[in-house]
Design a protein around this motif. Structure first.
Motif, PDB file in Angstrom:
ATOM      1  N   HIS A  77      -0.062  -4.356   4.131  1.00 33.97           N
ATOM      2  CA  HIS A  77       0.856  -3.918   2.978  1.00 33.97           C
ATOM      3  C   HIS A  77      -0.055  -4.155   1.729  1.00 33.97           C
ATOM      4  O   HIS A  77       0.206  -3.237   0.951  1.00 33.97           O
ATOM      5  CB  HIS A  77       2.062  -4.939   3.044  1.00 33.97           C
ATOM      6  CG  HIS A  77       2.802  -4.871   4.091  1.00 33.97           C
ATOM      7  ND1 HIS A  77       3.554  -3.560   4.443  1.00 33.97           N
ATOM      8  CD2 HIS A  77       3.602  -5.845   4.938  1.00 33.97           C
ATOM      9  CE1 HIS A  77       4.215  -3.869   5.528  1.00 33.97           C
ATOM     10  NE2 HIS A  77       4.302  -5.130   5.804  1.00 33.97           N
ATOM     11  N   ASP A 137       8.557  -5.451   1.651  1.00 31.04           N
ATOM     12  CA  ASP A 137       7.361  -5.756   2.550  1.00 31.04           C
ATOM     13  C   ASP A 137       6.320  -6.114   1.327  1.00 31.04           C
ATOM     14  O   ASP A 137       5.457  -7.006   1.573  1.00 31.04           O
ATOM     15  CB  ASP A 137       6.956  -4.960   3.390  1.00 31.04           C
ATOM     16  CG  ASP A 137       8.025  -5.019   4.490  1.00 31.04           C
ATOM     17  OD1 ASP A 137       8.739  -6.049   4.884  1.00 31.04           O
ATOM     18  OD2 ASP A 137       8.357  -4.043   5.462  1.00 31.04           O
ATOM     19  N   GLU A 138       5.908  -5.079   0.622  1.00 29.60           N
ATOM     20  CA  GLU A 138       4.938  -5.314  -0.438  1.00 29.60           C
ATOM     21  C   GLU A 138       5.249  -6.503  -1.287  1.00 29.60           C
ATOM     22  O   GLU A 138       4.139  -6.990  -1.548  1.00 29.60           O
ATOM     23  CB  GLU A 138       4.478  -3.879  -1.122  1.00 29.60           C
ATOM     24  CG  GLU A 138       4.144  -2.643  -0.198  1.00 29.60           C
ATOM     25  CD  GLU A 138       4.318  -1.416  -0.848  1.00 29.60           C
ATOM     26  OE1 GLU A 138       3.821  -0.435  -0.399  1.00 29.60           O
ATOM     27  OE2 GLU A 138       5.085  -1.167  -1.982  1.00 29.60           O
TER      28      GLU A 138
END
Length: 99
Positions: free
Chosen positions: A66, A90-91
């Motif tokens: 990510h 997610d990042e």
């Protein structure tokens, strides 16, 4: 001992390990402001050092993937810094864990 032999012996020694700057995980209760590409690069390197691959030959750990994708995106768009509100979940989670 001749000067050239002394130099050879001095060069034959292993180099000392570079000192790693002291890093403390950030308090997740504190707001995360814009981050620089340098901070992101440091976060990727920390994650790569501390996370292991599940098995030999496996891909990179998810957090590293990510963060690396985000790093590539910043380079492609020639950004020096980025606001966290532009990240997907997610990042952002990976960034909070490692920045």
């Amino acid at each position: 001992m001749s000067p050239s032999l002394a130099l050879v012996k001095a060069l034959d020694r292993p180099l000392p390990e570079p000192a790693e700057p002291s890093w403390q995980p950030r308090d997740p209760r504190q707001p995360l402001g814009p981050f620089s590409i340098g901070q992101l690069e440091e976060a990727i390197n920390r994650a790569r050092k501390q996370l292991t691959r599940p098995e030999p030959g496996a891909g990179l750990p998810a957090d590293v993937t990510h963060l690396a994708g985000l790093y590539g995106w910043m380079i492609f768009h020639r950004l020096d810094e980025l606001s966290p509100d532009r990240l997907n979940r997610d990042e952002l989670d990976a960034l909070i864990r490692w920045i």
